[in-house]
Design an enzyme around this catalytic site. Structure first.
Site, PDB file in Angstrom:
ATOM      1  N   ASP A   1      -0.985  11.139   3.591  1.00  0.00           N
ATOM      2  CA  ASP A   1       0.079  12.132   3.740  1.00  0.00           C
ATOM      3  C   ASP A   1      -0.209  13.285   2.777  1.00  0.00           C
ATOM      4  OD1 ASP A   1       1.201  10.380   5.527  1.00  0.00           O
ATOM      5  OD2 ASP A   1       2.788   9.684   4.193  1.00  0.00           O
TER       6      ASP A   1
ATOM      7  N   ARG B   1       8.646  -0.585  17.390  1.00  0.00           N
ATOM      8  CA  ARG B   1       8.834  -0.314  15.959  1.00  0.00           C
ATOM      9  C   ARG B   1       9.565   1.019  15.823  1.00  0.00           C
ATOM     10  NH1 ARG B   1       6.598  -1.058  10.711  1.00  0.00           N
ATOM     11  NH2 ARG B   1       6.298   0.899   9.608  1.00  0.00           N
TER      12      ARG B   1
ATOM     13  N   HIS C   1      -4.711   8.004   8.115  1.00  0.00           N
ATOM     14  CA  HIS C   1      -4.538   9.308   7.454  1.00  0.00           C
ATOM     15  C   HIS C   1      -3.958   9.100   6.066  1.00  0.00           C
ATOM     16  CE1 HIS C   1      -0.531   8.323   8.930  1.00  0.00           C
ATOM     17  NE2 HIS C   1      -0.048   9.133   7.999  1.00  0.00           N
TER      18      HIS C   1
ATOM     19  N   HIS D   1      -3.331   5.119   5.351  1.00  0.00           N
ATOM     20  CA  HIS D   1      -2.531   4.151   6.091  1.00  0.00           C
ATOM     21  C   HIS D   1      -2.561   4.479   7.580  1.00  0.00           C
ATOM     22  CE1 HIS D   1       0.056   7.460   4.761  1.00  0.00           C
ATOM     23  NE2 HIS D   1       0.813   7.235   5.815  1.00  0.00           N
TER      24      HIS D   1
HETATM   25  C1  LIG Z   1      -3.279  16.059  12.664  1.00  0.00           C
HETATM   26  C2  LIG Z   1      -2.252  16.396  11.913  1.00  0.00           C
HETATM   27  C3  LIG Z   1      -0.889  15.764  12.004  1.00  0.00           C
HETATM   28  C4  LIG Z   1      -0.276  16.188  10.688  1.00  0.00           C
HETATM   29  C5  LIG Z   1      -0.778  17.596  10.590  1.00  0.00           C
HETATM   30  C6  LIG Z   1      -2.260  17.406  10.825  1.00  0.00           C
HETATM   31  O1  LIG Z   1      -2.966  18.571  11.194  1.00  0.00           O
HETATM   32  C7  LIG Z   1      -2.861  16.811   9.527  1.00  0.00           C
HETATM   33  C8  LIG Z   1      -1.774  16.118   8.680  1.00  0.00           C
HETATM   34  C9  LIG Z   1      -0.847  15.276   9.546  1.00  0.00           C
HETATM   35  C10 LIG Z   1       0.363  14.720   8.815  1.00  0.00           C
HETATM   36  C11 LIG Z   1       0.173  13.295   8.268  1.00  0.00           C
HETATM   37  C12 LIG Z   1       1.440  12.872   7.545  1.00  0.00           C
HETATM   38  C13 LIG Z   1       2.699  13.189   8.330  1.00  0.00           C
HETATM   39  O2  LIG Z   1       2.814  12.298   9.402  1.00  0.00           O
HETATM   40  C14 LIG Z   1       2.671  14.638   8.890  1.00  0.00           C
HETATM   41  C15 LIG Z   1       4.022  15.023   9.468  1.00  0.00           C
HETATM   42  C16 LIG Z   1       2.221  15.587   7.819  1.00  0.00           C
HETATM   43  O3  LIG Z   1       2.913  16.250   7.093  1.00  0.00           O
HETATM   44  O4  LIG Z   1       0.851  15.636   7.800  1.00  0.00           O
HETATM   45  C17 LIG Z   1       1.481  14.747   9.829  1.00  0.00           C
HETATM   46  C18 LIG Z   1       1.241  16.068  10.560  1.00  0.00           C
HETATM   47  C19 LIG Z   1       1.899  16.090  11.940  1.00  0.00           C
HETATM   48  O5  LIG Z   1       2.002  15.055  12.599  1.00  0.00           O
HETATM   49  O6  LIG Z   1       2.275  17.187  12.368  1.00  0.00           O
HETATM   50  O1  LIG Z   2       5.748   5.069  11.293  1.00  0.00           O
HETATM   51  C1  LIG Z   2       5.243   4.570  10.298  1.00  0.00           C
HETATM   52  O2  LIG Z   2       5.472   3.426   9.954  1.00  0.00           O
HETATM   53  C2  LIG Z   2       4.285   5.410   9.458  1.00  0.00           C
HETATM   54  C3  LIG Z   2       3.980   6.744  10.086  1.00  0.00           C
HETATM   55  C4  LIG Z   2       3.230   7.635   9.154  1.00  0.00           C
HETATM   56  O3  LIG Z   2       2.434   7.188   8.372  1.00  0.00           O
HETATM   57  C5  LIG Z   2       3.469   9.086   9.181  1.00  0.00           C
HETATM   58  O4  LIG Z   2       4.264   9.559  10.039  1.00  0.00           O
HETATM   59  O5  LIG Z   2       2.870   9.777   8.338  1.00  0.00           O
HETATM   60 FE   LIG Z   3       1.751   8.739   6.959  1.00  0.00          FE
END
Ligand SMILES: C=C1C[C@]23C[C@@]1(O)CC[C@H]2[C@@]12CC[C@H](O)[C@@](C)(C(=O)O1)[C@H]2[C@@H]3C(=O)O
Ligand SMILES: O=C(O)CCC(=O)C(=O)O
Ligand SMILES: [Fe+2]
Length: 290
Positions: A164, A229, A162, A219
């Site tokens: 961020d 981890r 994904h 990443h």
């Molecule tokens: C599948 C998903 C998890 C996420 C929200 C989403 O719908 C798409 C973005 C995802 C993400 C990726 C980065 C971070 O880990 C996160 C907290 C964020 O802000 O966007 C996660 C979201 C999540 O895990 O709730």
């Molecule tokens: O846990 C990690 O090392 C990365 C996790 C991550 O990429 C995320 O939570 O968006």
């Molecule tokens: Fe991430």
């Protein structure tokens, strides 16, 4: 023949695996915050990789170790206890399910808000205006030789690929490997862990604010079969009402924005309708003939 018990089968059915890649990347840009040229190095790293590691950051190892110990104390507590702090909507404990759209990983996590209205005065974020969420992730080691055998040499995905959505993410992990980034040519490489440093990655919003000059890096995390981890990530995002558009200071004369205009609130809403690996920013790119 390996005979698998029901709980193990359930875990395997849900969680994706991938071929292990032992492509350890030694070229991660290192930014020394005590260097007067640090800013220049940060810009170059954000353009080339969307990723860099920071040394001489001034946060004591003692403090980081204490945080890690507290996180592990929570994750080692009985499942029933942990569940009392869930589900994570919007904040709290989550296990395997990531986001609202069916993504799963070999991970459990604890999600906090760092938005000012939820915090006491002395715990407010360092950068005013920038605040988002704080994640503690725990990727358990493979629990049994049964599961390891069933994987037949493949790696369990801890957190699927994904980008961020925010501006910038700051990550600190223990010394267990697992984090991988995708280079410009599409190769996945492993980031050597370093528990003394912070890793920074560019998010989608910063890619837009630099009109594509900085890269929102793809990443993922692969679970380690032997060691757990633990990672902590601070996701720095803009205020909800903020318009995400290229900064005039980076644009050249006559340069057009590559993206439609949107607020962080609109982007966040849209992101939460997508799956982890989707190209979220694609929905906001201007088509070339527009
Ligand atoms: C599948 C998903 C998890 C996420 C929200 C989403 O719908 C798409 C973005 C995802 C993400 C990726 C980065 C971070 O880990 C996160 C907290 C964020 O802000 O966007 C996660 C979201 C999540 O895990 O709730
Ligand atoms: O846990 C990690 O090392 C990365 C996790 C991550 O990429 C995320 O939570 O968006
Ligand atoms: Fe991430």
């Amino acid at each position: 023949m390996v005979v698998l018990s029901k709980p193990i089968l359930d875990n395997l059915a849900q969680i994706k695996t991938c071929k292990p890649t032992s492509n350890i990347f030694t070229g991660i840009p290192i930014v020394d915050l005590s260097d007067t040229n640090a800013k220049k190095h940060i810009v170059k790293a954000c353009q080339d990789f969307g990723f860099f590691k920071v040394i001489n950051h001034g946060v004591s190892m003692e403090f980081l170790t204490r945080l890690e110990t507290e996180a592990l104390k929570f994750f080692k507590s009985p499942q029933q206890e942990k569940e009392k702090s869930g589900p994570p909507n919007p904040f709290g404990y989550g296990n395997k399910n990531i986001g609202p759209n069916g993504d799963v990983g070999w991970v459990e996590y604890l999600l906090f808000s760092t938005n000012p209205e939820f915090l006491s005065k002395n715990a407010r974020p360092v950068i005013p205006g920038i605040s988002e969420t704080l994640w503690l992730n725990h990727y358990p080691a493979c629990p049994s030789s049964e599961l390891l055998q069933a994987l037949s040499g493949r790696s369990l995905i801890g957190f699927g690929e994904h980008t961020d959505p925010q501006l910038i993410s700051v990550l600190r992990s223990n010394n267990t490997s697992g984090l991988q980034i995708c280079l410009r040519d599409g190769t996945w490489v492993s980031v050597p862990p370093d528990h003394t440093t912070f890793f920074f990655n560019v998010g989608d919003s910063l890619q837009v604010m630099t009109n594509g000059r900085f890269r929102s890096v793809k990443h993922r995390v692969l679970a380690d079969s032997l060691k757990p981890r633990v990672s902590m990530i601070y996701f720095g995002g803009p205020p909800l009402s903020e318009k995400i558009t290229p900064l005039s200071s980076v644009m050249e004369e006559g340069e057009e924005s590559l993206y439609k205009e949107f607020t962080w609130c609109e982007y966040k809403k849209s992101a939460y309708k997508t799956r982890l690996g989707d190209n979220r920013l694609g929905l906001f790119e201007k088509s070339t003939n527009q």
